[in-house]
Design a protein around this motif. Sequence first.
Motif, PDB file in Angstrom:
ATOM      1  N   GLU A   1      15.565 -18.047 -19.152  1.00 55.47           N
ATOM      2  CA  GLU A   1      16.125 -18.713 -17.989  1.00 55.47           C
ATOM      3  C   GLU A   1      15.179 -19.830 -17.562  1.00 55.47           C
ATOM      4  O   GLU A   1      13.964 -19.652 -17.595  1.00 55.47           O
ATOM      5  CB  GLU A   1      16.305 -17.706 -16.852  1.00 55.47           C
ATOM      6  CG  GLU A   1      17.605 -17.963 -16.099  1.00 55.47           C
ATOM      7  CD  GLU A   1      17.888 -16.932 -15.021  1.00 55.47           C
ATOM      8  OE1 GLU A   1      18.056 -15.765 -15.369  1.00 55.47           O
ATOM      9  OE2 GLU A   1      17.935 -17.333 -13.839  1.00 55.47           O
ATOM     10  N   VAL A   2      15.735 -20.982 -17.216  1.00 56.19           N
ATOM     11  CA  VAL A   2      14.924 -22.085 -16.701  1.00 56.19           C
ATOM     12  C   VAL A   2      15.376 -22.318 -15.257  1.00 56.19           C
ATOM     13  O   VAL A   2      16.342 -23.042 -15.013  1.00 56.19           O
ATOM     14  CB  VAL A   2      15.100 -23.377 -17.544  1.00 56.19           C
ATOM     15  CG1 VAL A   2      14.117 -24.468 -17.094  1.00 56.19           C
ATOM     16  CG2 VAL A   2      14.904 -23.091 -19.024  1.00 56.19           C
ATOM     17  N   PRO A   3      14.706 -21.665 -14.292  1.00 50.72           N
ATOM     18  CA  PRO A   3      15.153 -21.708 -12.900  1.00 50.72           C
ATOM     19  C   PRO A   3      15.216 -23.137 -12.349  1.00 50.72           C
ATOM     20  O   PRO A   3      16.128 -23.477 -11.593  1.00 50.72           O
ATOM     21  CB  PRO A   3      14.082 -20.893 -12.150  1.00 50.72           C
ATOM     22  CG  PRO A   3      13.376 -20.096 -13.193  1.00 50.72           C
ATOM     23  CD  PRO A   3      13.483 -20.865 -14.469  1.00 50.72           C
ATOM     24  N   ASP A   4      14.249 -23.961 -12.769  1.00 51.97           N
ATOM     25  CA  ASP A   4      14.215 -25.377 -12.407  1.00 51.97           C
ATOM     26  C   ASP A   4      15.543 -26.087 -12.618  1.00 51.97           C
ATOM     27  O   ASP A   4      15.971 -26.895 -11.812  1.00 51.97           O
ATOM     28  CB  ASP A   4      13.233 -26.077 -13.366  1.00 51.97           C
ATOM     29  CG  ASP A   4      11.958 -26.433 -12.662  1.00 51.97           C
ATOM     30  OD1 ASP A   4      11.722 -25.818 -11.611  1.00 51.97           O
ATOM     31  OD2 ASP A   4      11.229 -27.303 -13.170  1.00 51.97           O
TER      32      ASP A   4
ATOM     33  N   LEU B   1      22.025 -23.144 -26.562  1.00 49.38           N
ATOM     34  CA  LEU B   1      23.213 -22.900 -25.741  1.00 49.38           C
ATOM     35  C   LEU B   1      22.769 -22.897 -24.285  1.00 49.38           C
ATOM     36  O   LEU B   1      21.734 -22.319 -23.943  1.00 49.38           O
ATOM     37  CB  LEU B   1      23.867 -21.561 -26.092  1.00 49.38           C
ATOM     38  CG  LEU B   1      24.330 -21.373 -27.544  1.00 49.38           C
ATOM     39  CD1 LEU B   1      25.051 -20.032 -27.684  1.00 49.38           C
ATOM     40  CD2 LEU B   1      25.226 -22.510 -27.999  1.00 49.38           C
ATOM     41  N   LEU B   2      23.526 -23.553 -23.447  1.00 52.83           N
ATOM     42  CA  LEU B   2      23.172 -23.686 -22.035  1.00 52.83           C
ATOM     43  C   LEU B   2      24.274 -23.112 -21.161  1.00 52.83           C
ATOM     44  O   LEU B   2      25.428 -23.541 -21.250  1.00 52.83           O
ATOM     45  CB  LEU B   2      23.002 -25.174 -21.693  1.00 52.83           C
ATOM     46  CG  LEU B   2      21.881 -25.909 -22.424  1.00 52.83           C
ATOM     47  CD1 LEU B   2      22.248 -27.365 -22.616  1.00 52.83           C
ATOM     48  CD2 LEU B   2      20.592 -25.765 -21.657  1.00 52.83           C
ATOM     49  N   GLU B   3      23.906 -22.149 -20.355  1.00 49.32           N
ATOM     50  CA  GLU B   3      24.866 -21.544 -19.426  1.00 49.32           C
ATOM     51  C   GLU B   3      24.346 -21.760 -18.002  1.00 49.32           C
ATOM     52  O   GLU B   3      23.163 -21.537 -17.733  1.00 49.32           O
ATOM     53  CB  GLU B   3      24.974 -20.033 -19.731  1.00 49.32           C
ATOM     54  CG  GLU B   3      25.832 -19.278 -18.761  1.00 49.32           C
ATOM     55  CD  GLU B   3      25.728 -17.742 -18.949  1.00 49.32           C
ATOM     56  OE1 GLU B   3      25.664 -17.258 -20.091  1.00 49.32           O
ATOM     57  OE2 GLU B   3      25.678 -17.051 -17.923  1.00 49.32           O
ATOM     58  N   ALA B   4      25.214 -22.193 -17.111  1.00 43.55           N
ATOM     59  CA  ALA B   4      24.811 -22.411 -15.723  1.00 43.55           C
ATOM     60  C   ALA B   4      24.526 -21.084 -15.033  1.00 43.55           C
ATOM     61  O   ALA B   4      25.237 -20.104 -15.245  1.00 43.55           O
ATOM     62  CB  ALA B   4      25.920 -23.152 -14.981  1.00 43.55           C
ATOM     63  N   THR B   5      23.468 -21.050 -14.209  1.00 43.52           N
ATOM     64  CA  THR B   5      23.205 -19.846 -13.424  1.00 43.52           C
ATOM     65  C   THR B   5      23.583 -20.071 -11.959  1.00 43.52           C
ATOM     66  O   THR B   5      23.414 -19.200 -11.120  1.00 43.52           O
ATOM     67  CB  THR B   5      21.719 -19.433 -13.509  1.00 43.52           C
ATOM     68  OG1 THR B   5      20.920 -20.566 -13.159  1.00 43.52           O
ATOM     69  CG2 THR B   5      21.345 -18.976 -14.904  1.00 43.52           C
TER      70      THR B   5
ATOM     71  N   LYS C   1      20.538 -20.780 -18.073  1.00 44.86           N
ATOM     72  CA  LYS C   1      20.055 -19.774 -19.000  1.00 44.86           C
ATOM     73  C   LYS C   1      20.253 -20.391 -20.375  1.00 44.86           C
ATOM     74  O   LYS C   1      21.264 -21.054 -20.625  1.00 44.86           O
ATOM     75  CB  LYS C   1      20.893 -18.501 -18.843  1.00 44.86           C
ATOM     76  CG  LYS C   1      20.362 -17.315 -19.604  1.00 44.86           C
ATOM     77  CD  LYS C   1      21.073 -16.051 -19.117  1.00 44.86           C
ATOM     78  CE  LYS C   1      21.805 -15.422 -20.278  1.00 44.86           C
ATOM     79  NZ  LYS C   1      22.579 -14.244 -19.889  1.00 44.86           N
ATOM     80  N   THR C   2      19.284 -20.230 -21.256  1.00 45.62           N
ATOM     81  CA  THR C   2      19.372 -20.840 -22.578  1.00 45.62           C
ATOM     82  C   THR C   2      19.282 -19.768 -23.655  1.00 45.62           C
ATOM     83  O   THR C   2      18.653 -18.738 -23.467  1.00 45.62           O
ATOM     84  CB  THR C   2      18.217 -21.839 -22.807  1.00 45.62           C
ATOM     85  OG1 THR C   2      16.981 -21.126 -22.715  1.00 45.62           O
ATOM     86  CG2 THR C   2      18.224 -22.947 -21.773  1.00 45.62           C
ATOM     87  N   ALA C   3      19.916 -20.042 -24.785  1.00 47.38           N
ATOM     88  CA  ALA C   3      19.769 -19.185 -25.964  1.00 47.38           C
ATOM     89  C   ALA C   3      19.497 -20.097 -27.138  1.00 47.38           C
ATOM     90  O   ALA C   3      20.146 -21.141 -27.290  1.00 47.38           O
ATOM     91  CB  ALA C   3      21.038 -18.370 -26.201  1.00 47.38           C
ATOM     92  N   PHE C   4      18.502 -19.742 -27.945  1.00 52.76           N
ATOM     93  CA  PHE C   4      18.087 -20.602 -29.054  1.00 52.76           C
ATOM     94  C   PHE C   4      18.358 -19.997 -30.421  1.00 52.76           C
ATOM     95  O   PHE C   4      18.150 -18.809 -30.642  1.00 52.76           O
ATOM     96  CB  PHE C   4      16.589 -20.895 -28.952  1.00 52.76           C
ATOM     97  CG  PHE C   4      16.257 -21.915 -27.904  1.00 52.76           C
ATOM     98  CD1 PHE C   4      16.321 -23.266 -28.192  1.00 52.76           C
ATOM     99  CD2 PHE C   4      15.873 -21.513 -26.634  1.00 52.76           C
ATOM    100  CE1 PHE C   4      16.018 -24.209 -27.227  1.00 52.76           C
ATOM    101  CE2 PHE C   4      15.572 -22.453 -25.664  1.00 52.76           C
ATOM    102  CZ  PHE C   4      15.637 -23.804 -25.954  1.00 52.76           C
TER     103      PHE C   4
END
Length: 136
Positions: free
Chosen positions: A36-39, A56-60, A43-46
Amino acid sequence: MKTTHIEHIGIAVKSIDTSKSYYEEVLGMECYAVEEVPDQKVKTAFFKIGQTKIELLEATSEESTIAKFIEKRGEGIHHIAYAVDNVAECLKEAEAKGIQLIDKTPRKGADGLSIAFLHPKATGGVLTELCQPAEK
Ligand code: ZN
């Protein structure tokens, strides 16, 4: 500017859990990190393919730029990230060439990278990320 290779391709998804299976089960790739990149409220998956990664980028949060992107354009390719030696110097160089920047200075991205974005208005509609591996 010296770009060495495509470091990763960022793909906006509604759900990493749902989208992951395509990469794993159909393309046969292995997810090696979920972070997770709180900034950036994502949330990312590599996944790794050669020296390139798929991110992959999912909005939190609904405030996330990924949430806004999906609302406007749907799921799909969000950005292309080029590997460079020194993000700070590349930003200065791009700015000097009249390229509009999103980040004036490098910030910390997922997977230990130092990153910065160039504005898609200045790059032919392709959100462009420059990234540099963290100093070891
Ligand atoms: Zn990225």
